[in-house]
Design an enzyme around this catalytic site. Structure first.
Site, mmCIF file in Angstrom:
data_model
loop_
_atom_site.group_PDB
_atom_site.id
_atom_site.type_symbol
_atom_site.label_atom_id
_atom_site.label_comp_id
_atom_site.label_asym_id
_atom_site.label_seq_id
_atom_site.Cartn_x
_atom_site.Cartn_y
_atom_site.Cartn_z
ATOM 1 N N CYS A 175 -5.431 -1.363 -4.683
ATOM 2 C CA CYS A 175 -4.146 -0.986 -4.080
ATOM 3 C C CYS A 175 -2.987 -1.694 -4.770
ATOM 4 C CB CYS A 175 -4.122 -1.316 -2.590
ATOM 5 S SG CYS A 175 -4.257 -3.069 -2.244
ATOM 6 N N CYS A 201 -7.882 -5.882 3.633
ATOM 7 C CA CYS A 201 -6.630 -6.593 3.363
ATOM 8 C C CYS A 201 -6.774 -8.075 3.725
ATOM 9 C CB CYS A 201 -5.487 -5.963 4.155
ATOM 10 S SG CYS A 201 -5.416 -4.174 4.011
HETATM 11 FE FE1 FES Z 1 -3.667 -3.444 -0.187
HETATM 12 FE FE2 FES Z 1 -3.688 -3.838 2.422
HETATM 13 S S1 FES Z 1 -3.585 -1.955 1.392
HETATM 14 S S2 FES Z 1 -3.992 -5.296 0.876
#
Ligand code: FES
Length: 148
Positions: free
Chosen positions: A36, A110
């Site tokens: 991400c 996360c």
């Molecule tokens: Fe990347 Fe939460 S979506 S750390």
């Protein structure tokens, strides 16, 4: 899909504790989720106690990431401040998520950033003190990307 966050997550996201940096930290750890792109940095100030356990005197974080990552950083720093370095090492991402009254399942990854960044900061501290590094878990598999 709308996610439902606990009040604690929203509170720590809106009013995060321990945001910032520490000059000349005793330990610095950075963890990134390659999927991400979110990044978390943890800065430690450690008080060594000859003959006793070293204690985390201060901790700060900088997180470039989602609400769950920021809330996890805030809670994790609160949970290790004033604790021994060994106690901080034992803090798991699930304990952080539990302390936040849970994270949505697709957001659990996360909180992994917090555990990993703390472990790296502790090993950085250990390296600076000439201590053996503690073997790190392979976090690669735990970095998922969420659909929202
Ligand atoms: Fe990347 Fe939460 S979506 S750390």
């Amino acid at each position: 899909m709308a996610l439902t966050y606990s009040e604690k997550v929203m509170e720590h996201f809106s009013n995060p504790r321990n945001v910032g940096e520490i000059d000349n930290p005793d330990g610095l750890g950075e963890a990134g989720n390659p999927r991400c792109g979110d990044i978390m940095k943890i800065y430690l100030k450690v008080k060594d106690n000859p003959g006793g356990a070293a204690v985390i005197e201060d901790v700060k974080f900088k997180t470039f990431g989602c609400a769950s990552a920021i809330a996890s950083s805030s809670m994790a720093t609160e949970m290790i401040k004033g604790r021994t370095v060994d106690e901080a090492w034992d803090l798991t991402n699930t304990a952080v998520a539990d302390a936040l009254d849970g994270l949505p399942p697709i957001k659990m990854h996360c909180s992994v950033l917090a555990e990993e960044a703390i472990h790296k900061a502790i090993n950085d501290y250990r390296e600076k003190r000439g201590l053996d590094l503690i073997p790190m878990k392979d976090y690669g598999d735990e970095h998922e990307v969420c659909a929202v």
